[in-house]
Design a protein around this motif. Structure first.
Motif, mmCIF file in Angstrom:
data_model
loop_
_atom_site.group_PDB
_atom_site.id
_atom_site.type_symbol
_atom_site.label_atom_id
_atom_site.label_comp_id
_atom_site.label_asym_id
_atom_site.label_seq_id
_atom_site.Cartn_x
_atom_site.Cartn_y
_atom_site.Cartn_z
ATOM 1 N N ARG A 13 0.830 -1.208 0.000
ATOM 2 C CA ARG A 13 0.000 0.000 0.000
ATOM 3 C C ARG A 13 0.860 1.252 0.000
ATOM 4 N NH1 ARG A 13 -5.293 -0.855 3.837
ATOM 5 N NH2 ARG A 13 -6.257 -2.450 2.583
ATOM 6 N N ARG A 69 -11.194 10.221 2.006
ATOM 7 C CA ARG A 69 -10.804 9.227 3.002
ATOM 8 C C ARG A 69 -12.060 8.752 3.735
ATOM 9 N NH1 ARG A 69 -7.115 10.223 0.310
ATOM 10 N NH2 ARG A 69 -4.962 10.759 0.883
ATOM 11 N N CYS A 158 -15.332 1.481 4.579
ATOM 12 C CA CYS A 158 -14.126 2.209 5.003
ATOM 13 C C CYS A 158 -12.864 1.607 4.393
ATOM 14 C CB CYS A 158 -14.004 2.188 6.524
ATOM 15 S SG CYS A 158 -15.367 2.986 7.373
ATOM 16 N N GLN A 159 -11.794 2.407 4.433
ATOM 17 C CA GLN A 159 -10.465 1.921 4.064
ATOM 18 C C GLN A 159 -9.508 1.944 5.260
ATOM 19 O OE1 GLN A 159 -12.119 4.242 1.745
ATOM 20 N NE2 GLN A 159 -12.814 2.253 0.969
ATOM 21 N N LEU A 187 -7.928 -3.375 6.636
ATOM 22 C CA LEU A 187 -8.000 -1.926 6.740
ATOM 23 C C LEU A 187 -6.759 -1.379 7.439
ATOM 24 C CD1 LEU A 187 -11.716 -1.479 7.891
ATOM 25 C CD2 LEU A 187 -10.818 -1.592 5.567
ATOM 26 N N PRO A 246 -10.215 5.390 -1.473
ATOM 27 C CA PRO A 246 -10.951 4.196 -1.929
ATOM 28 C C PRO A 246 -10.564 3.798 -3.351
ATOM 29 C CG PRO A 246 -12.392 6.129 -1.869
ATOM 30 C CD PRO A 246 -11.117 6.538 -1.225
ATOM 31 N N LYS A 247 -10.598 2.504 -3.613
ATOM 32 C CA LYS A 247 -10.302 1.985 -4.950
ATOM 33 C C LYS A 247 -11.621 1.853 -5.711
ATOM 34 C CE LYS A 247 -6.174 -0.547 -3.492
ATOM 35 N NZ LYS A 247 -5.530 -1.878 -3.359
#
Length: 669
Positions: A13, A69, A158-159, A187, A246-247
């Motif tokens: 990431r 976010r 959520c991320q 996450l 987010p993807k």
């Protein structure tokens, strides 16, 4: 940034580079700030905006995906989640800073009365940092184990998460459970040590606990006081830097996940959605992947934290959507919404909630049945973890058997019915779902399965029909100061628990893991644990399947007649103590009759406990003056025969308040 060992997905990431700091915020729908008002210091604190500036319609297209976010706050009960959420709302100018800002996101009356969060709430925050304005979607979650389904749903949108830990209490049982929910969802985790202003706070000790339990370096921890607002600004900066955007794909057709919903009697269902692809606007025709019904979108918007309509919502954003869904069955939690004539692959959704306890619910007056039915339907839309089955009782009339995630969940649901829908109900003793493995092929054909689940004790099959009974078990986690460990181990052994593990968190605290039969902990175990540990121990549990057990169905009889509402399933070793307690409680609750009432607890044809309600006495010899002893004997014999006959034909009516007294509280085991 914490990277769990052995997880290659985490190492890959990309982290946002440390920017120069926050500039003065400007809301997306407000006019450009004059040049003389721009802060010269790039790390200058952001100025809160007033509620008047939130009335304009925001332009959500101004936020590209990389500037979004989505994060959640998770923690043990009373570790400061809601207080931290209040400070974040104030810092970003979402709400005015006043002394009355307490539990702003806890909107339900039951939440404010009990001081706990029972319903996840969403709020969109706008925050300037490093010369850019970010959209931060915050979801405040409950902390109690009974509302873990709310947490799991919230994490799907959520991320990353803020893991809040009390600087005084340290890691608790539900801290561990919520951490692993976030870990399994892959996450980003930002540890936040709260309440550093307390007299007995020891943040350094808590840092070491976090590093030992979760393998998160102590330097990653952020120390704050949410109550005083100390260092809370660094939490917002960490959200931007450590949580990835987010993807999603905005060029693809709409694909939105319904992760929560509420019911408004004027506007219908209000669905909380997270957009994974595309965009949605007022007037669009959308289709539910679950029902395949088509709706026209009447309104879309964001929560700030009250509803604020917008022109459109874009992929990566979290908001609400109203599309004329009129009934509760049309809005399914975990459903996927897509544009008409542009079908997409449905999102995975959620695992359905698995009820841990069941209880019968009946209206006090049967004339209120339809009103109560409507209230339950609307409330289950708002709390989809409750399961509902129709049920009926000879004494209590038509009703339902409801499944809950725990005893507090059941209590809160009942309280919300009373407060939000003015509905009064009779709620019976909670029971757990048992299973029975059928013995004969004929029974298997009749039930259409070899293993049946029993949620109503009155339907418990006889031993001759089954090869074995199964009871639900849970893996319980207890965190306690070392000095109470002996008493707590004794309590666990008395509840038929099997120890699985013991870990020392630090020099003074240990973590115990036990395999518990669910029936042993569902009612009064938590109270006993708190009493033995002077309130310092914490408890959390997770489902661990079923195990074989020696179970028996215990009937309660009044003068030989079975009272179905009082039938219960108990372990063979505890049948006598439970039966004796129910008989004693019923004896104190039943009104006396003109005849004697025998209260019996029986397993099959064997009576294991008995109490007797004495009859009213009448002095039949009052008019006999001295003399004839044979006449006195005849009168006494005739009275005894009359009472014996009356007992056979007499109808014992159990008043509802007697049922409530007996059913409300499970006998101590």
């Amino acid at each position: 940034m914490w990277i769990p060992a052995g997880r290659s997905w985490w190492r890959g990431r990309a982290l946002a580079p440390w920017a120069s700091g926050p500039a003065r915020p400007r809301l997306p729908w407000s006019r450009p700030a004059p040049t003389h008002a721009v802060a010269t210091d790039p790390r200058a604190p952001s100025r809160p905006y007033g509620s008047a500036e939130l009335k304009e319609t925001p332009d959500m297209s101004r936020f590209p995906v990389e500037d979004i976010r989505n994060f959640s706050i998770i923690a043990h009960v009373d570790h400061g989640k809601s207080t931290l959420a209040d400070r974040l709302l104030e810092l970003t100018g979402t709400i005015e800073k006043t002394k009355n800002n307490k539990q702003v996101l806890d909107k339900l009356q039951v939440e404010r009365e009990r001081g706990i969060t029972v319903k996840a709430q969403t709020a969109s925050l706008f925050y300037s940092f490093g010369g850019k304005q970010y959209l931060l979607n915050l979801i405040d979650t409950p902390g109690h184990v009974d509302f873990s389904y709310e947490v799991s749903r919230s994490l799907s949108a959520c991320q990353g998460v803020l893991l809040v830990v009390d600087a005084n209490e340290g890691i608790q049982a539900q801290t561990v459970a919520n951490f692993f929910l976030a870990f399994e969802a892959q996450l980003s985790v930002i540890p936040v040590i709260n309440k550093i202003d307390l007299k007995n706070a020891d943040p350094e000790r808590v840092e070491k606990q976090i590093e030992k339990m979760f393998d998160i370096p102590s330097k990653e921890c952020i120390k704050i006081s949410a109550k005083l607002g100390t260092n809370v600004e660094s939490v917002l900066q960490a959200v931007i830097e450590r949580i990835p955007p987010p993807k999603v794909h905005r060029n693809n057709p709409l694909r939105a996940l319904v992760f929560d919903s509420t019911f408004d009697q004027y506007r219908g269902v209000i669905a909380n959605v997270a957009l994974f692809d595309g965009m949605v606007s007022k007037g669009d025709k959308i289709v539910s992947a679950h029902t395949l019904k088509t709706y026209e979108v009447n309104e879309v918007g964001i929560l700030v934290p009250n509803e604020q309509s917008t022109h459109k919502l874009y992929a990566g954003q979290v908001g609400y959507l109203i599309a004329g869904m009129k009934t509760v069955t049309e809005a399914q939690i975990g459903d996927t919404l897509y544009l008409h004539k542009h079908p997409v692959e449905p999102l995975p959704g959620f695992k359905s909630a698995k009820p841990m306890v069941f209880a019968g619910m009946y209206p006090i007056d049967q004339s209120e049945y339809n009103n109560l039915k409507s209230a339950i339907e609307k409330l289950t839309l708002n709390d989809s973890s409750v399961t509902v089955h129709r049920d009926s009782s000879l004494a209590l009339g038509a009703g339902w058997r409801l499944g809950f995630l725990g005893l507090l969940h059941m209590d809160v649901f009942n309280q919300r019915l009373e407060q939000e829908y003015n509905a009064s109900v009779i709620l019976t003793t909670p029971t757990v779902p048992y299973k029975a493995v059928l013995a004969s092929a004929k029974l298997i054909k009749e039930y259409r399965e070899k293993e049946i689940t029993i949620i109503n004790p009155a339907q418990f099959p006889d031993k001759s029909k089954v090869t074995e009974y199964l009871e639900p078990v849970v893996l319980g986690t207890i965190i306690t100061p070392d000095e109470y460990s002996g008493k707590i181990i004794g309590l666990c052994q008395a509840r038929r628990a099997v120890q699985k593990n013991m870990t020392f968190i630090d020099q003074n605290r240990i973590m115990l893991k036990y395999l518990f039969p669910l029936n042993e902990i569902v009612v009064d175990f938590y109270d006993s644990l708190k009493s033995l540990s002077s309130g310092y121990a914490s408890f959390d549990y997770e489902d661990a399947g079923y195990q074989t057990a020696e179970l028996v169905k215990m009937d309660i009889l009044l003068n030989g007649n079975i009272v179905e509402e009082l039938t219960t399933v108990v372990h063979k070793d505890k049948a006598y103590s439970v039966g004796k307690t129910i008989c004693e409680r019923l004896k104190d609750s039943l009104p006396r009759q003109l005849f004697e009432i025998a209260i019996q607890a029986a397993i099959g044809s064997k009576v294991i406990a008995r109490e007797t309600v004495k009859a009213y006495r009448k002095n039949v010899l009052a008019k006999c003056y001295g003399g004839d002893i044979t006449r006195k004997m005849k009168l006494l014999k005739r009275q005894a025969e009359g009472k014996k006959k009356l007992r056979k034909i007499g109808n014992i009516e159990v008043p509802k308040d007697a049922f409530i007294k007996v059913l409300k509280t499970q006998p101590n085991k």
